[in-house]
Design an enzyme around this catalytic site. Structure first.
Site, PDB file in Angstrom:
ATOM      1  N   GLU A 202      -4.054   1.680  -3.513  1.00 52.71           N
ATOM      2  CA  GLU A 202      -3.570   2.316  -4.737  1.00 52.71           C
ATOM      3  C   GLU A 202      -4.683   3.082  -5.460  1.00 52.71           C
ATOM      4  O   GLU A 202      -4.422   4.127  -6.068  1.00 52.71           O
ATOM      5  CB  GLU A 202      -2.937   1.285  -5.668  1.00 52.71           C
ATOM      6  CG  GLU A 202      -1.625   0.717  -5.146  1.00 52.71           C
ATOM      7  CD  GLU A 202      -0.483   1.722  -5.131  1.00 52.71           C
ATOM      8  OE1 GLU A 202      -0.539   2.750  -5.839  1.00 52.71           O
ATOM      9  OE2 GLU A 202       0.496   1.475  -4.402  1.00 52.71           O
TER      10      GLU A 202
ATOM     11  N   GLU B 223      -3.560   6.767  -6.217  1.00 56.06           N
ATOM     12  CA  GLU B 223      -3.305   7.115  -7.614  1.00 56.06           C
ATOM     13  C   GLU B 223      -4.486   7.780  -8.313  1.00 56.06           C
ATOM     14  O   GLU B 223      -4.296   8.403  -9.357  1.00 56.06           O
ATOM     15  CB  GLU B 223      -2.883   5.870  -8.403  1.00 56.06           C
ATOM     16  CG  GLU B 223      -1.538   5.332  -7.955  1.00 56.06           C
ATOM     17  CD  GLU B 223      -0.997   4.238  -8.860  1.00 56.06           C
ATOM     18  OE1 GLU B 223      -1.701   3.816  -9.811  1.00 56.06           O
ATOM     19  OE2 GLU B 223       0.138   3.800  -8.617  1.00 56.06           O
TER      20      GLU B 223
ATOM     21  N   GLU C 138       7.046   8.711  -4.041  1.00 50.37           N
ATOM     22  CA  GLU C 138       7.266   7.663  -5.042  1.00 50.37           C
ATOM     23  C   GLU C 138       7.477   8.251  -6.443  1.00 50.37           C
ATOM     24  O   GLU C 138       7.531   7.528  -7.424  1.00 50.37           O
ATOM     25  CB  GLU C 138       6.079   6.684  -5.056  1.00 50.37           C
ATOM     26  CG  GLU C 138       5.960   5.897  -3.764  1.00 50.37           C
ATOM     27  CD  GLU C 138       4.790   4.917  -3.773  1.00 50.37           C
ATOM     28  OE1 GLU C 138       4.137   4.733  -4.827  1.00 50.37           O
ATOM     29  OE2 GLU C 138       4.537   4.327  -2.712  1.00 50.37           O
TER      30      GLU C 138
ATOM     31  N   GLU D  90       5.419   9.971  -8.187  1.00 48.15           N
ATOM     32  CA  GLU D  90       4.233   9.796  -9.020  1.00 48.15           C
ATOM     33  C   GLU D  90       3.623  11.144  -9.399  1.00 48.15           C
ATOM     34  O   GLU D  90       3.535  12.047  -8.581  1.00 48.15           O
ATOM     35  CB  GLU D  90       3.192   8.939  -8.287  1.00 48.15           C
ATOM     36  CG  GLU D  90       3.659   7.520  -8.056  1.00 48.15           C
ATOM     37  CD  GLU D  90       2.679   6.692  -7.251  1.00 48.15           C
ATOM     38  OE1 GLU D  90       2.586   5.494  -7.525  1.00 48.15           O
ATOM     39  OE2 GLU D  90       2.007   7.254  -6.350  1.00 48.15           O
TER      40      GLU D  90
ATOM     41  N   GLY E 158       9.268 -16.363 -18.764  1.00 46.67           N
ATOM     42  CA  GLY E 158      10.600 -16.880 -19.068  1.00 46.67           C
ATOM     43  C   GLY E 158      11.726 -16.040 -18.481  1.00 46.67           C
ATOM     44  O   GLY E 158      12.874 -16.469 -18.434  1.00 46.67           O
TER      45      GLY E 158
ATOM     46  N   GLU F 137       7.639 -12.585 -11.444  1.00 48.46           N
ATOM     47  CA  GLU F 137       6.605 -11.610 -11.089  1.00 48.46           C
ATOM     48  C   GLU F 137       5.221 -12.097 -11.504  1.00 48.46           C
ATOM     49  O   GLU F 137       5.039 -12.650 -12.587  1.00 48.46           O
ATOM     50  CB  GLU F 137       6.880 -10.276 -11.781  1.00 48.46           C
ATOM     51  CG  GLU F 137       5.806  -9.233 -11.527  1.00 48.46           C
ATOM     52  CD  GLU F 137       6.012  -7.956 -12.326  1.00 48.46           C
ATOM     53  OE1 GLU F 137       5.447  -6.931 -11.908  1.00 48.46           O
ATOM     54  OE2 GLU F 137       6.721  -7.973 -13.349  1.00 48.46           O
TER      55      GLU F 137
ATOM     56  N   ALA G  11      -2.013   0.709 -10.367  1.00 49.52           N
ATOM     57  CA  ALA G  11      -1.165  -0.444 -10.039  1.00 49.52           C
ATOM     58  C   ALA G  11      -0.327  -0.145  -8.805  1.00 49.52           C
ATOM     59  O   ALA G  11      -0.112   1.017  -8.461  1.00 49.52           O
ATOM     60  CB  ALA G  11      -0.253  -0.767 -11.222  1.00 49.52           C
TER      61      ALA G  11
END
Length: 140
Positions: free
Chosen positions: A33, A37, A93, A95, A56, A60, A17
């Site tokens: 990505e 990743e 990041e 990661e 709600g 996004e 993602a």
């Protein structure tokens, strides 16, 4: 942050993602990505769904794709296909991503056993369960 709650491990299997940066298309992000990743180069990309995780609460949108891996840097190409592996992600990041390569059958077994707690991954695997045979024929 939500994965840190409760007694279960925060480590989970989930899709690749990323966030769309200015000037990028959704497809650009999927390709970027996949490389960052998982060390994977994609030769084909198919849009499968657009999802609003919490309509709600926020605006996004998550756009899901299915990609055909043509090259995997760490795992390489093995009989029966390309198998990615290793630890990937950008240090900038924060990661630290351990890539898992599972067969379609194994992924669907994880789905059936309620071992996939991530909504986006659930949706993509359910899509694969429905469309996997036709996709295999299409991409042959």
């Amino acid at each position: 942050t939500g994965a840190l709650r409760g007694n279960d491990s925060p480590w989970m299997l989930e899709l690749i993602a990323g966030v769309v940066e200015p000037g990028e298309s959704d497809e650009d992000v999927a390709h970027r990505e996949a490389m960052e990743e998982a060390g994977c180069e994609l030769s084909r990309l198919l849009p499968i769904a657009t999802v609003m995780p919490s309509a709600g609460a926020c605006s996004e949108q998550v756009r899901l794709f299915c990609g055909l891996v043509s090259h995997a840097g760490t795992g390489g190409v093995h009989p029966g296909g390309v198998h990615p592996g290793g630890v990937h992600g950008l240090a900038a990041e924060g990661e630290d991503i351990l890539v898992h390569s599972v067969t379609r059958r194994e992924a669907l077994e994880l789905l059936a056993a309620n071992r996939v707690p991530n909504g986006h991954t659930l949706i993509a695997l359910q899509w694969l369960q429905i469309h996997g045979d036709a996709l295999r024929e299409r991409w042959r």
